[in-house]
Write an enzyme that holds these catalytic residues in place. Structure first.
Site, mmCIF file in Angstrom:
data_model
loop_
_atom_site.group_PDB
_atom_site.id
_atom_site.type_symbol
_atom_site.label_atom_id
_atom_site.label_comp_id
_atom_site.label_asym_id
_atom_site.label_seq_id
_atom_site.Cartn_x
_atom_site.Cartn_y
_atom_site.Cartn_z
ATOM 1 C CD GLU A 39 -2.982 -1.054 2.445
ATOM 2 O OE1 GLU A 39 -2.745 -0.198 3.109
ATOM 3 O OE2 GLU A 39 -3.675 -2.255 2.638
ATOM 4 C CB SER A 78 9.657 -3.774 4.405
ATOM 5 O OG SER A 78 10.460 -3.884 3.231
ATOM 6 C CG PHE A 106 4.615 0.772 -5.563
ATOM 7 C CD1 PHE A 106 5.221 1.489 -6.450
ATOM 8 C CD2 PHE A 106 4.590 1.350 -4.395
ATOM 9 C CE1 PHE A 106 5.639 2.808 -6.458
ATOM 10 C CE2 PHE A 106 4.718 2.602 -4.026
ATOM 11 C CZ PHE A 106 5.349 3.472 -5.003
ATOM 12 N NE ARG A 163 11.222 -12.278 -1.010
ATOM 13 C CZ ARG A 163 10.740 -12.275 0.795
ATOM 14 N NH1 ARG A 163 11.317 -13.141 1.558
ATOM 15 N NH2 ARG A 163 10.189 -11.075 1.063
ATOM 16 C CD GLN A 208 33.812 1.974 -15.293
ATOM 17 O OE1 GLN A 208 32.557 2.290 -15.120
ATOM 18 N NE2 GLN A 208 34.808 2.817 -15.280
ATOM 19 C CD GLU A 248 7.334 -10.409 -5.533
ATOM 20 O OE1 GLU A 248 7.063 -10.807 -4.357
ATOM 21 O OE2 GLU A 248 6.688 -10.676 -6.183
ATOM 22 C CD GLU A 272 18.633 -1.882 2.131
ATOM 23 O OE1 GLU A 272 19.234 -1.461 1.534
ATOM 24 O OE2 GLU A 272 17.372 -2.417 1.824
#
Length: 385
Positions: free
Chosen positions: A123, A128, A152, A241, A334, A361, A365
């Site tokens: 929401e 998290s 989201f 995941r 790079q 998902e 952290e």
């Protein structure tokens, strides 16, 4: 453990690769400019790709999680955004298969072969931290009245027509025992689409929000038991995941191919760049990260197929994969030098796509904390290897 794909999986893999290279890759620029393209989803439905996770009894192919992971990986090698739409869809479908009553499955799963699903948990003020969720479901004679705003959502607004919604049903209880999941579609009179996010990456997959205003949902469309919603939500994340790991592996494989092709052709100091040790260090890092991601994600998918504990392993697939996808994209940029920073070259989009994996998902952290908690307080060092 057998690391070889079956003959059936290899046939499917070749079909997916051919479809991606012939029908998705040529439209890269269009996807980057316009975003989600419905006709690509329609084509995947026509080929049976959308219904890969749907059991055969409901018109799908009923493929296992290892095969689903393989398909996401192959698509992500060409366009991670398009692959992302299926990750979100199959995550939601898996919860219907696992927790749905037979009547509910009959009502919804046949649609999952041609229409995309999504799961509304996040929401505007709740990512998290589920304790700040505000969407509610109130029991009435005809079922449940849902009110709230979800944000989201992968596949939201433009792609999905069927929505799983996590809502508070017992506000007097703690977070883990007070939510329930319901299913409705975007034709429900109480459903209203919101905005579509203008994200910098994963352009082939729409992300948006929706509003519920006294959306009436019959009790038959309640998924699982009352107040079982957080369990279902956690399981959905775990399913997603290792599929996210497959997205990450696809990005890394793209980065490796582009970087290798470039440094073999580009000359620097009178020799191909590939002969320089500094270049080899970066190529080595990309290749090692890609291989490690594949091992973790397929192991997690295999554990789920076997019905074994895979909560930590699937989180590792997403955490490690997203970390090394971003590193791989950075290495490739790079190596390309200033060309890597230009939209004229097919490198910079990998960085934009990879960055999305550190949010979707579960924040990076948060996943670190989850893995540590399992190692510290649950698994105590045990392993299936």
């Amino acid at each position: 453990m057998d690391f070889k794909f079956t003959s059936e999986q290899n046939i499917l893999r070749k079909m997916i690769r051919r479809f991606a290279e012939q029908e998705i890759a040529p439209r890269f620029a269009q996807i980057e400019k316009e975003g989600y393209l419905q006709d690509i989803t329609d084509r995947m439905a026509e080929l049976g790709i959308v219904g890969i996770a749907v059991p055969e009894a409901y018109g799908g192919s009923g493929y296992d999680f290892v095969t689903q992971t393989m398909v996401i990986h192959e698509l992500a090698k060409v366009n991670p955004g398009v692959a992302f739409t299926l990750e979100a869809h199959w995550k939601a479908v898996d919860q219907v298969v696992t927790y749905g009553s037979e009547e509910l499955k009959e009502r919804w799963l046949f649609r999952a072969n041609s229409e995309l699903f999504t799961f509304g948990q996040t929401e505007p003020a709740s990512g998290s931290d589920p304790s700040t969720q505000q969407t509610t479901a109130k029991r009435v004679d005809d079922g449940w009245l849902l009110n709230g705003n979800k944000a989201f959502l992968t596949n939201g607004v433009l792609a999905a027509s069927v929505y799983l919604v996590l809502a508070i049903t017992s506000p007097e209880k703690d977070v883990e025992n007070s939510r329930t999941v319901f299913i409705l579609d975007n034709q429900n009179p109480g459903f209203e689409n919101g905005r579509v996010e203008d994200f910098i990456g994963m352009r082939g997959c729409p992300v948006g929000d929706f509003y519920l205003s006294d959306a009436l949902v019959p009790d038959v469309d309640r998924l699982g038991e009352i107040d079982q919603g957080m369990e279902i939500g956690h399981e959905a994340h775990h399913t997603a995941r290792f599929l996210m790991g497959a997205l990450a592996a696809g990005i890394q494989d793209q980065a490796l191919k582009l970087a290798v092709d470039y440094v073999l052709e580009r000359e620097l100091f009178g020799q191909p760049m590939a002969h320089l040790d500094g270049v080899k260090f970066r190529i080595s890092d990309i290749a090692t990260g890609a291989e490690a991601t594949k091992l973790i994600m397929y192991h997690a998918a295999w554990l789920k197929d076997q019905g074994l504990h895979q909560k930590s392993e699937t989180t590792m697939a997403k955490l490690f994969g997203s970390d090394y996808a971003l590193k791989a994209a950075n290495h490739a940029m790079q190596l390309f030098g200033a060309y890597g920073y230009s939209r004229e070259y097919p490198v910079e989009h990998l960085w934009r796509d990879a960055k999305a994996l550190q949010y979707a998902e579960g924040a990076y952290e948060k996943l670190q904390i989850d893995i540590a908690n399992v190692a510290l307080f649950e698994r105590k060092g045990e392993s299936y290897l």
